[in-house]
Design an enzyme around this catalytic site. Structure first.
Site, PDB file in Angstrom:
ATOM      1  N   ASN A 137       0.831  -1.199   0.000  1.00  0.00           N
ATOM      2  CA  ASN A 137       0.000   0.000   0.000  1.00  0.00           C
ATOM      3  C   ASN A 137       0.865   1.247   0.000  1.00  0.00           C
ATOM      4  O   ASN A 137       1.940   1.289   0.603  1.00  0.00           O
ATOM      5  CB  ASN A 137      -1.004  -0.004   1.160  1.00  0.00           C
ATOM      6  CG  ASN A 137      -0.405  -0.149   2.533  1.00  0.00           C
ATOM      7  OD1 ASN A 137       0.528  -0.908   2.750  1.00  0.00           O
ATOM      8  ND2 ASN A 137      -0.973   0.553   3.501  1.00  0.00           N
TER       9      ASN A 137
ATOM     10  N   GLU B 138       0.248   5.252   0.585  1.00  0.00           N
ATOM     11  CA  GLU B 138      -0.704   6.274   1.017  1.00  0.00           C
ATOM     12  C   GLU B 138      -0.286   7.663   0.553  1.00  0.00           C
ATOM     13  O   GLU B 138       0.830   7.870   0.073  1.00  0.00           O
ATOM     14  CB  GLU B 138      -0.848   6.239   2.540  1.00  0.00           C
ATOM     15  CG  GLU B 138      -1.465   4.953   3.025  1.00  0.00           C
ATOM     16  CD  GLU B 138      -1.664   4.894   4.524  1.00  0.00           C
ATOM     17  OE1 GLU B 138      -2.350   3.973   4.963  1.00  0.00           O
ATOM     18  OE2 GLU B 138      -1.135   5.757   5.263  1.00  0.00           O
ATOM     19  N   ASN B 139      -1.214   8.600   0.714  1.00  0.00           N
ATOM     20  CA  ASN B 139      -0.996   9.967   0.289  1.00  0.00           C
ATOM     21  C   ASN B 139      -1.791  10.872   1.219  1.00  0.00           C
ATOM     22  O   ASN B 139      -2.866  10.488   1.689  1.00  0.00           O
ATOM     23  CB  ASN B 139      -1.485  10.114  -1.165  1.00  0.00           C
ATOM     24  CG  ASN B 139      -1.086  11.399  -1.797  1.00  0.00           C
ATOM     25  OD1 ASN B 139      -1.584  12.461  -1.425  1.00  0.00           O
ATOM     26  ND2 ASN B 139      -0.192  11.317  -2.761  1.00  0.00           N
TER      27      ASN B 139
ATOM     28  N   ALA C 291      -3.557  13.280   0.477  1.00  0.00           N
ATOM     29  CA  ALA C 291      -4.882  13.374  -0.143  1.00  0.00           C
ATOM     30  C   ALA C 291      -5.378  11.929  -0.235  1.00  0.00           C
ATOM     31  O   ALA C 291      -5.084  11.214  -1.184  1.00  0.00           O
ATOM     32  CB  ALA C 291      -4.789  14.017  -1.512  1.00  0.00           C
ATOM     33  N   TYR C 292      -6.100  11.494   0.802  1.00  0.00           N
ATOM     34  CA  TYR C 292      -6.439  10.081   0.980  1.00  0.00           C
ATOM     35  C   TYR C 292      -6.881   9.320  -0.263  1.00  0.00           C
ATOM     36  O   TYR C 292      -6.401   8.218  -0.488  1.00  0.00           O
ATOM     37  CB  TYR C 292      -7.484   9.911   2.096  1.00  0.00           C
ATOM     38  CG  TYR C 292      -6.882  10.062   3.465  1.00  0.00           C
ATOM     39  CD1 TYR C 292      -6.094   9.057   4.016  1.00  0.00           C
ATOM     40  CD2 TYR C 292      -7.078  11.224   4.190  1.00  0.00           C
ATOM     41  CE1 TYR C 292      -5.521   9.206   5.268  1.00  0.00           C
ATOM     42  CE2 TYR C 292      -6.511  11.378   5.447  1.00  0.00           C
ATOM     43  CZ  TYR C 292      -5.736  10.364   5.988  1.00  0.00           C
ATOM     44  OH  TYR C 292      -5.170  10.507   7.212  1.00  0.00           O
TER      45      TYR C 292
ATOM     46  N   CYS D 184      -3.906   0.620  -2.810  1.00  0.00           N
ATOM     47  CA  CYS D 184      -3.809  -0.602  -2.018  1.00  0.00           C
ATOM     48  C   CYS D 184      -2.742  -1.534  -2.602  1.00  0.00           C
ATOM     49  O   CYS D 184      -2.408  -1.465  -3.783  1.00  0.00           O
ATOM     50  CB  CYS D 184      -5.147  -1.321  -2.000  1.00  0.00           C
ATOM     51  SG  CYS D 184      -6.486  -0.399  -1.236  1.00  0.00           S
TER      52      CYS D 184
ATOM     53  N   GLU E 241      -2.888  -4.761  -3.219  1.00  0.00           N
ATOM     54  CA  GLU E 241      -3.377  -5.704  -4.223  1.00  0.00           C
ATOM     55  C   GLU E 241      -3.408  -5.075  -5.606  1.00  0.00           C
ATOM     56  O   GLU E 241      -2.956  -5.672  -6.586  1.00  0.00           O
ATOM     57  CB  GLU E 241      -4.784  -6.201  -3.849  1.00  0.00           C
ATOM     58  CG  GLU E 241      -4.847  -6.932  -2.520  1.00  0.00           C
ATOM     59  CD  GLU E 241      -5.155  -6.025  -1.321  1.00  0.00           C
ATOM     60  OE1 GLU E 241      -5.711  -6.522  -0.336  1.00  0.00           O
ATOM     61  OE2 GLU E 241      -4.818  -4.812  -1.373  1.00  0.00           O
TER      62      GLU E 241
ATOM     63  N   CYS F 101     -10.236  -4.873   0.010  1.00  0.00           N
ATOM     64  CA  CYS F 101     -11.336  -3.906   0.010  1.00  0.00           C
ATOM     65  C   CYS F 101     -12.173  -4.087  -1.264  1.00  0.00           C
ATOM     66  O   CYS F 101     -11.779  -4.795  -2.188  1.00  0.00           O
ATOM     67  CB  CYS F 101     -10.799  -2.479   0.113  1.00  0.00           C
ATOM     68  SG  CYS F 101     -10.037  -1.852  -1.405  1.00  0.00           S
TER      69      CYS F 101
ATOM     70  N   CYS G  50     -10.408  -3.166  -4.573  1.00  0.00           N
ATOM     71  CA  CYS G  50      -9.433  -4.187  -4.979  1.00  0.00           C
ATOM     72  C   CYS G  50     -10.129  -5.433  -5.512  1.00  0.00           C
ATOM     73  O   CYS G  50      -9.699  -6.019  -6.496  1.00  0.00           O
ATOM     74  CB  CYS G  50      -8.519  -4.550  -3.818  1.00  0.00           C
ATOM     75  SG  CYS G  50      -7.301  -3.273  -3.462  1.00  0.00           S
TER      76      CYS G  50
END
Length: 162
Positions: free
Chosen positions: A63, A65-66, A68-69, A74, A76, A113, A116
């Site tokens: 994963n 991340e950023n 800015a969500y 992810c 996968e 999720c 994914c």
């Protein structure tokens, strides 16, 4: 008159890594290792994925991340998209997923999720062959024979064109 529909999904469980075939052990170890290079400063939830391709290559992803969500990705999908880019005509046989919190060494058996699941299903449909799913926990390992098992009411290209 309403009618009940039962959806049955077969899940194989393993108590420990040694119960798996050597190639699956190797794949899970690659997924575990990938958790240690994930970029998760916001959630502090490290996820790794490893794919085994039909040519026996292993592709890893984790994963990313950023701040800015929605801009993160992810594990996968990172692995799937890389495999699709580098090996566009090579079948994906199995995906292994491992996750852990922060600096902990204990692994949590997580399911992908929804985004994914949909992205992985696209590859399964494209290659017209099941992709096995293995999810690793410290005390329990789960195996499913297909991405479709994770998404029984699936949306595919058939829905668009039929």
């Amino acid at each position: 008159m309403p009618k009940k529909i039962n959806i049955n999904i077969e899940i194989i469980t393993y108590g420990e890594l040694n119960d798996l075939a050597k190639e699956d052990q190797e794949l899970l170890e690659a997924a575990e290792k990938a958790t240690f290079t994930s970029y998760a400063p916001y959630s502090n939830f490290n996820v790794g994925a490893a794919l085994r391709l039909e040519n026996n290559d292993i592709i890893i992803g984790n994963n990313q991340e950023n701040a800015a969500y929605p801009s993160g990705m992810c594990a996968e999908r990172t692995a799937m998209y890389f495999a699709g880019s580098k090996y566009p005509n090579t079948t994906i046989k199995t995906i292994a997923i491992a996750a852990r919190k922060g600096e902990e060494k204990e692994f949590i058996p997580i399911s992908p999720c929804g985004s994914c699941r949909q992205a992985m299903l696209e590859y399964e449909v494209k290659q017209d062959e099941n992709i096995r799913v293995i999810m690793k926990g410290t005390d329990q390992i789960y195996e499913l024979s297909s991405i479709s098992d994770l998404l029984p009411f699936k949306f595919t290209q058939k829905d668009l064109f039929e």
